[in-house]
Design a protein around this motif. Structure first.
Motif, PDB file in Angstrom:
ATOM      1  N   LEU A  76       0.831  -1.206   0.000  1.00 60.41           N
ATOM      2  CA  LEU A  76       0.000   0.000   0.000  1.00 60.41           C
ATOM      3  C   LEU A  76       0.862   1.251   0.000  1.00 60.41           C
ATOM      4  CD1 LEU A  76      -2.667   1.454   0.080  1.00 60.41           C
ATOM      5  CD2 LEU A  76      -2.788   1.036   2.542  1.00 60.41           C
ATOM      6  N   ARG A  77       1.935   1.248   0.779  1.00 59.36           N
ATOM      7  CA  ARG A  77       2.836   2.398   0.794  1.00 59.36           C
ATOM      8  C   ARG A  77       3.463   2.617  -0.580  1.00 59.36           C
ATOM      9  NH1 ARG A  77       4.762   4.460   5.694  1.00 59.36           N
ATOM     10  NH2 ARG A  77       3.677   3.597   7.506  1.00 59.36           N
ATOM     11  N   ALA A  78       3.864   1.513  -1.218  1.00 55.47           N
ATOM     12  CA  ALA A  78       4.449   1.624  -2.561  1.00 55.47           C
ATOM     13  C   ALA A  78       3.422   2.156  -3.556  1.00 55.47           C
ATOM     14  CB  ALA A  78       4.982   0.269  -3.014  1.00 55.47           C
ATOM     15  N   ALA A  79       2.163   1.726  -3.411  1.00 56.45           N
ATOM     16  CA  ALA A  79       1.107   2.211  -4.300  1.00 56.45           C
ATOM     17  C   ALA A  79       0.876   3.704  -4.113  1.00 56.45           C
ATOM     18  CB  ALA A  79      -0.187   1.434  -4.047  1.00 56.45           C
ATOM     19  N   LEU A  80       0.863   4.172  -2.875  1.00 56.54           N
ATOM     20  CA  LEU A  80       0.673   5.597  -2.613  1.00 56.54           C
ATOM     21  C   LEU A  80       1.858   6.419  -3.116  1.00 56.54           C
ATOM     22  CD1 LEU A  80      -0.893   5.414   0.955  1.00 56.54           C
ATOM     23  CD2 LEU A  80      -2.050   6.087  -1.159  1.00 56.54           C
ATOM     24  N   ASP A  81       3.064   5.879  -2.974  1.00 55.55           N
ATOM     25  CA  ASP A  81       4.235   6.576  -3.519  1.00 55.55           C
ATOM     26  C   ASP A  81       4.134   6.700  -5.034  1.00 55.55           C
ATOM     27  OD1 ASP A  81       5.431   7.034  -1.086  1.00 55.55           O
ATOM     28  OD2 ASP A  81       6.775   5.294  -1.187  1.00 55.55           O
ATOM     29  N   ALA A  82       3.701   5.611  -5.684  1.00 59.16           N
ATOM     30  CA  ALA A  82       3.562   5.643  -7.140  1.00 59.16           C
ATOM     31  C   ALA A  82       2.466   6.610  -7.563  1.00 59.16           C
ATOM     32  CB  ALA A  82       3.260   4.237  -7.666  1.00 59.16           C
ATOM     33  N   ALA A  83       1.360   6.662  -6.808  1.00 60.68           N
ATOM     34  CA  ALA A  83       0.263   7.566  -7.145  1.00 60.68           C
ATOM     35  C   ALA A  83       0.686   9.032  -7.036  1.00 60.68           C
ATOM     36  CB  ALA A  83      -0.932   7.303  -6.234  1.00 60.68           C
ATOM     37  N   LEU A 112      -6.830   6.817   5.608  1.00 56.31           N
ATOM     38  CA  LEU A 112      -5.905   6.762   4.473  1.00 56.31           C
ATOM     39  C   LEU A 112      -5.107   8.054   4.373  1.00 56.31           C
ATOM     40  CD1 LEU A 112      -4.794   5.450   1.903  1.00 56.31           C
ATOM     41  CD2 LEU A 112      -6.821   6.290   0.687  1.00 56.31           C
ATOM     42  N   LEU A 113      -5.760   9.185   4.552  1.00 54.79           N
ATOM     43  CA  LEU A 113      -5.060  10.473   4.504  1.00 54.79           C
ATOM     44  C   LEU A 113      -4.004  10.559   5.605  1.00 54.79           C
ATOM     45  CD1 LEU A 113      -4.637  13.354   3.486  1.00 54.79           C
ATOM     46  CD2 LEU A 113      -6.588  14.058   4.888  1.00 54.79           C
ATOM     47  N   LEU A 114      -4.324  10.094   6.805  1.00 56.51           N
ATOM     48  CA  LEU A 114      -3.351  10.126   7.895  1.00 56.51           C
ATOM     49  C   LEU A 114      -2.147   9.238   7.595  1.00 56.51           C
ATOM     50  CD1 LEU A 114      -5.676  10.090  11.039  1.00 56.51           C
ATOM     51  CD2 LEU A 114      -4.264  11.984  10.205  1.00 56.51           C
ATOM     52  N   MET A 115      -2.392   8.092   6.970  1.00 57.06           N
ATOM     53  CA  MET A 115      -1.277   7.234   6.573  1.00 57.06           C
ATOM     54  C   MET A 115      -0.392   7.960   5.569  1.00 57.06           C
ATOM     55  SD  MET A 115      -1.384   3.450   4.818  1.00 57.06           S
ATOM     56  CE  MET A 115       0.160   2.620   4.362  1.00 57.06           C
ATOM     57  N   LEU A 116      -1.018   8.622   4.599  1.00 60.84           N
ATOM     58  CA  LEU A 116      -0.270   9.356   3.582  1.00 60.84           C
ATOM     59  C   LEU A 116       0.552  10.477   4.213  1.00 60.84           C
ATOM     60  CD1 LEU A 116      -0.026   9.663   0.395  1.00 60.84           C
ATOM     61  CD2 LEU A 116      -1.698  11.492   0.648  1.00 60.84           C
ATOM     62  N   LEU A 173       1.743  17.368   1.193  1.00 63.08           N
ATOM     63  CA  LEU A 173       0.810  16.728   0.271  1.00 63.08           C
ATOM     64  C   LEU A 173       1.238  17.029  -1.162  1.00 63.08           C
ATOM     65  CD1 LEU A 173      -2.716  17.355   1.848  1.00 63.08           C
ATOM     66  CD2 LEU A 173      -1.496  15.187   1.659  1.00 63.08           C
ATOM     67  N   LEU A 174       1.272  15.983  -1.979  1.00 65.39           N
ATOM     68  CA  LEU A 174       1.565  16.101  -3.404  1.00 65.39           C
ATOM     69  C   LEU A 174       0.315  15.724  -4.194  1.00 65.39           C
ATOM     70  CD1 LEU A 174       5.018  14.267  -3.533  1.00 65.39           C
ATOM     71  CD2 LEU A 174       4.632  16.729  -3.381  1.00 65.39           C
ATOM     72  N   PRO A 175       0.206  16.159  -5.443  1.00 61.81           N
ATOM     73  CA  PRO A 175      -0.920  15.706  -6.272  1.00 61.81           C
ATOM     74  C   PRO A 175      -0.966  14.185  -6.351  1.00 61.81           C
ATOM     75  CG  PRO A 175       0.224  17.516  -7.335  1.00 61.81           C
ATOM     76  CD  PRO A 175       1.067  17.120  -6.161  1.00 61.81           C
ATOM     77  N   ILE A 176      -2.171  13.641  -6.360  1.00 61.37           N
ATOM     78  CA  ILE A 176      -2.358  12.184  -6.387  1.00 61.37           C
ATOM     79  C   ILE A 176      -3.182  11.828  -7.615  1.00 61.37           C
ATOM     80  CG2 ILE A 176      -3.226  10.176  -5.142  1.00 61.37           C
ATOM     81  CD1 ILE A 176      -3.083  11.836  -2.592  1.00 61.37           C
ATOM     82  N   GLY A 177      -2.678  10.900  -8.404  1.00 57.60           N
ATOM     83  CA  GLY A 177      -3.381  10.492  -9.607  1.00 57.60           C
ATOM     84  C   GLY A 177      -3.563   8.992  -9.672  1.00 57.60           C
ATOM     85  N   PRO A 178      -4.322   8.507 -10.648  1.00 62.73           N
ATOM     86  CA  PRO A 178      -4.512   7.066 -10.813  1.00 62.73           C
ATOM     87  C   PRO A 178      -3.202   6.391 -11.190  1.00 62.73           C
ATOM     88  CG  PRO A 178      -5.357   8.253 -12.725  1.00 62.73           C
ATOM     89  CD  PRO A 178      -4.994   9.291 -11.705  1.00 62.73           C
TER      90      PRO A 178
END
Length: 439
Positions: free
Chosen positions: A35-42, A202-206, A234-239
């Protein structure tokens, strides 16, 4: 606020396009890492050097007093991320608006848009994020700096703290103080954004992850009631793009528990298990793939690095998952080799396991004489199957593409393939993959 549960992590990964079986035995630590890797990629963190250089990075030219001047750039435009797939999904459901409180990842991205457009672009520097009933939880944010990583990527440096009913009184004191200190800005009011408990978690994890984007010597001038607030970015988050999804979904060991997989599915040989228990528990999810492969006819197909007649040209490719945030992503070009015979072979990242490929052919003229081929990871870039190399095999592939097992108007099809050599693929020609193809 409690951290994400195991079931919630699986749900969020699924909402990001990374499917994990609900009955998976993968350890919690592995799910957390994925999940952390997915959020980093997003967030496309790999595009930037970290920690961020707060002192030298330019400040984003914010809108002043609610008005756009010649130098300002709306944050809403810069934070907005999407792709053609999402646009088509909204058109199919008859609305351009995103469905709220259904998909936690989409909810998070909608909150990012609200922070940019309804808070910062209006000249505000603080807000609250709260559950729709305003009874269970809240997150308070105060923005410190808006940095410019590039023309379409702001970095929003902020302070944050989560509140529950147990410490809600402290949160009210902070809000009252913010209103008093900002009486001349839009009546002193902040913005209240609605978010489910899952989205808030989820936002707190980010935010917790992104504290590492700040240098260790970063100093914050805290205001009243902010002694327990943490600094983050916070950075922009995309699919997620197809390459990121494929990387996150890849399973080199047992697909259920992640342990050493010494046992392959006897029907298709495409997945590994540690033993019969995991294989049995995964069968409902694996059945469509297995049936797509079992008993299929495999043929050997030769491919080349360059389509005939395009040697040395500049080409640009995108698909429905290509990000629409930056023009350079959509119109990025690659120079093809001038002498394909001297091209370096592509690495085989799949070993002897089957993987999905997409095959596309042109509509008319010479374009009908070449298939463009690639896998979701683009592990071998984009390669080509030319009619001139094997007319009979090319005609058979084209017939499949135009037949009932092809679909898509007879211009593309998906098939299972294996690497057979540096310039050869084995293709399961007469089996159409079952289930949804996330491409």
């Amino acid at each position: 606020m409690e951290p994400l549960t195991r079931a919630e992590k699986i749900k969020i990964l699924a909402s990001m396009g990374v499917d994990v079986p609900e009955n998976t035995k993968v350890p919690d630590d592995d799910l957390e890492k994925r999940l952390r890797a997915a959020l980093d990629a997003a967030q496309e963190k790999s595009r930037f050097s970290t920690p961020l250089d707060i002192q030298t990075l330019p400040r984003w030219p914010l809108i002043t007093a609610g008005e756009i001047n010649t130098s300002s750039r709306p944050l809403l435009d810069a934070v907005n991320r999407g792709n053609i797939q999402e646009i088509m999904h909204n058109i199919a459901r008859g609305s351009r608006k995103t469905e709220l409180y259904v998909d936690p990842f989409l909810d998070l991205r909608q909150t990012m848009l609200s922070l940019a457009g309804n808070v910062l672009d209006r000249g505000l520097d603080w807000c609250t994020i709260q559950d729709p009933e305003k009874e269970k939880s809240a997150i308070h944010l105060r923005f410190l700096h808006i940095l410019e990583l590039d023309k379409m990527t702001p970095a929003m440096v902020l302070l944050y703290r989560a509140y529950t009913p147990q410490n809600a009184a402290e949160g009210l004191l902070w809000i009252e103080d913010r209103v008093d200190q900002n009486a001349d800005v839009v009546g002193g009011l902040g913005m209240n954004i609605k978010a489910t408990l899952l989205e808030q978690k989820l936002l707190l994890m980010l935010l917790s992850m992104n504290t590492k984007l700040l240098p260790t010597d970063f100093k914050v001038k805290r205001q009243r009631y902010e002694e327990h607030y943490r600094a983050s970015v916070l950075l922009p988050i995309g699919p997620l793009g197809p390459e990121a999804i494929a990387k996150l979904a890849s399973k080199s060991e047992c697909v259920v528990c992640g342990k050493h997989g010494s046992r392959r599915c006897g029907g298709c040989l495409s997945v590994s298990y540690c033993g019969p228990d995991c294989q049995k528990s995964d069968w409902p999810a694996h059945k469509p793939t297995c049936r797509s492969l079992k008993g299929g006819r495999w043929v050997k197909v030769r491919f080349r690095a360059v389509s005939p007649g395009t040697e040395g040209m500049h080409v640009g490719l995108f698909n429905r998952y290509t990000s629409l945030a930056r023009p350079e992503d959509i119109f990025a070009t690659t120079t093809l080799p001038t002498d394909p015979s001297k091209a370096e072979p592509f690495p085989n990242v799949h070993g002897d396991k089957p993987f999905l490929i997409k095959m596309q052919v042109g509509l008319t003229g010479p374009a009908r004489d070449t298939f463009m081929v690639y896998d979701r990871q683009r592990s071998f870039g984009t390669v080509f199957i030319a009619r001139m190399d094997d007319p009979q095999m090319f005609a058979e592939l084209l017939s499949e593409m135009m037949g009932s097992r092809g679909g898509y108007g007879g211009v593309k099809m998906y098939r299972w393939a294996k690497r057979m050599g540096d310039w050869e693929l084995g293709v399961c020609i007469d089996r159409q993959p079952e289930g949804e193809i996330k491409w």
